[in-house]
Design a protein around this motif. Structure first.
Motif, short mmCIF file in Angstrom:
data_model
loop_
_atom_site.label_atom_id
_atom_site.label_comp_id
_atom_site.label_asym_id
_atom_site.label_seq_id
_atom_site.Cartn_x
_atom_site.Cartn_y
_atom_site.Cartn_z
N LEU A 81 53.89 0.81 -8.42
CA LEU A 81 53.31 0.40 -7.15
C LEU A 81 54.43 0.07 -6.19
N PRO A 82 54.37 0.35 -4.93
CA PRO A 82 53.28 1.04 -4.25
C PRO A 82 53.22 2.50 -4.66
N ASN A 83 52.06 3.08 -4.51
CA ASN A 83 51.86 4.45 -4.97
C ASN A 83 51.68 5.44 -3.83
N ASN A 84 52.07 5.05 -2.64
CA ASN A 84 51.93 5.96 -1.49
C ASN A 84 53.21 6.76 -1.27
N PHE A 85 53.03 8.02 -0.90
CA PHE A 85 54.13 8.92 -0.61
C PHE A 85 53.84 9.59 0.73
N TYR A 86 54.88 10.08 1.39
CA TYR A 86 54.72 10.60 2.74
C TYR A 86 54.97 12.10 2.79
N ASP A 87 54.21 12.77 3.62
CA ASP A 87 54.40 14.21 3.84
C ASP A 87 55.79 14.44 4.41
N THR A 88 56.40 15.55 4.03
CA THR A 88 57.77 15.82 4.46
C THR A 88 57.87 16.11 5.96
N ASN A 89 56.79 16.51 6.60
CA ASN A 89 56.87 16.74 8.05
C ASN A 89 56.79 15.42 8.83
N HIS A 90 56.56 14.30 8.15
CA HIS A 90 56.56 12.99 8.80
C HIS A 90 57.64 12.05 8.25
N TYR A 91 58.34 12.51 7.24
CA TYR A 91 59.33 11.64 6.58
C TYR A 91 60.49 12.52 6.13
N GLU A 92 61.69 12.02 6.24
CA GLU A 92 62.87 12.87 5.99
C GLU A 92 63.14 13.15 4.52
N LEU A 93 62.62 12.34 3.61
CA LEU A 93 62.88 12.55 2.19
C LEU A 93 61.80 13.40 1.54
N SER A 94 62.20 14.25 0.61
CA SER A 94 61.23 15.06 -0.14
C SER A 94 60.48 14.17 -1.13
N PHE A 95 59.43 14.71 -1.71
CA PHE A 95 58.66 13.96 -2.71
C PHE A 95 59.56 13.59 -3.88
N PHE A 96 60.39 14.53 -4.35
CA PHE A 96 61.31 14.25 -5.46
C PHE A 96 62.19 13.04 -5.13
N ASP A 97 62.77 13.02 -3.94
CA ASP A 97 63.67 11.93 -3.55
C ASP A 97 62.91 10.61 -3.43
N GLN A 98 61.72 10.64 -2.85
CA GLN A 98 60.92 9.42 -2.74
C GLN A 98 60.60 8.86 -4.14
N LEU A 99 60.18 9.75 -5.03
CA LEU A 99 59.83 9.34 -6.40
C LEU A 99 61.05 8.82 -7.14
N TYR A 100 62.14 9.56 -7.10
CA TYR A 100 63.36 9.13 -7.78
C TYR A 100 63.85 7.77 -7.26
N ASN A 101 63.88 7.59 -5.95
CA ASN A 101 64.37 6.33 -5.37
C ASN A 101 63.56 5.14 -5.86
N ARG A 102 62.26 5.29 -5.95
CA ARG A 102 61.42 4.17 -6.41
C ARG A 102 61.66 3.85 -7.88
N LEU A 103 61.74 4.88 -8.70
CA LEU A 103 62.00 4.64 -10.13
C LEU A 103 63.42 4.13 -10.36
N ALA A 104 64.38 4.60 -9.58
CA ALA A 104 65.76 4.13 -9.69
C ALA A 104 65.85 2.63 -9.34
N LYS A 105 65.07 2.21 -8.36
CA LYS A 105 65.06 0.79 -7.99
C LYS A 105 64.51 -0.06 -9.13
N VAL A 106 63.47 0.43 -9.81
CA VAL A 106 62.92 -0.29 -10.96
C VAL A 106 63.98 -0.38 -12.05
N GLN A 107 64.62 0.73 -12.35
CA GLN A 107 65.65 0.77 -13.40
C GLN A 107 66.82 -0.14 -13.05
N GLN A 108 67.26 -0.10 -11.82
CA GLN A 108 68.38 -0.94 -11.38
C GLN A 108 68.00 -2.42 -11.46
N SER A 109 66.79 -2.75 -11.05
CA SER A 109 66.34 -4.13 -11.09
C SER A 109 66.29 -4.66 -12.53
#
Length: 114
Positions: A81-109
């Motif tokens: 959570l949060p489980n929302n992701f943004y369309d690439t035409n409205h957000y600069e990061l791809s789905f892969f990058d958005q997903l990886y960044n969130r999981l990386a934050k959990v792992q780092q924490s």
């Protein structure tokens, strides 16, 4: 007090396009898990297990997914959570990058005790 118009929001939701498809889920899981393993900075790994239930709300530029992951050797599956992701035409990061960044934050924490 503001009272939302549920009928209007539901009508708007029904007119939205479906969430972006995930064409090769197995490859995505493998790529995210490999990148998480490369960036592991402690003894506790996070592993992406599954992506489920893609859906839209009435917001035009976002969609939701249930991201299932595990921590370390614990078989208990958690939902990101949060489980929302943004369309690439409205957000600069791809789905892969958005997903990886969130999981990386959990792992780092987890590995930094935070």
């Amino acid at each position: 007090m503001f009272k939302p118009n549920i009928k209007k929001m539901t009508d708007k939701k029904n007119k939205l396009p479906p969430p972006p498809p995930i064409f090769n889920k197995d490859k995505l899981l493998l790529d995210v898990n490999n990148k998480l393993a490369e960036e592991l900075s402690g003894p506790i790994p996070v592993k992406l297990v599954d992506l489920k239930n893609p859906r839209r709300t009435w917001i035009t530029y976002e969609y939701h997914l249930d991201i299932i992951y595990t921590i370390g050797n614990d078989p208990k599956q958690l939902t990101l959570l949060p489980n929302n992701f943004y369309d690439t035409n409205h957000y600069e990061l791809s789905f892969f990058d958005q997903l990886y960044n969130r999981l990386a934050k959990v792992q780092q924490s987890l590995n930094n005790g935070g």
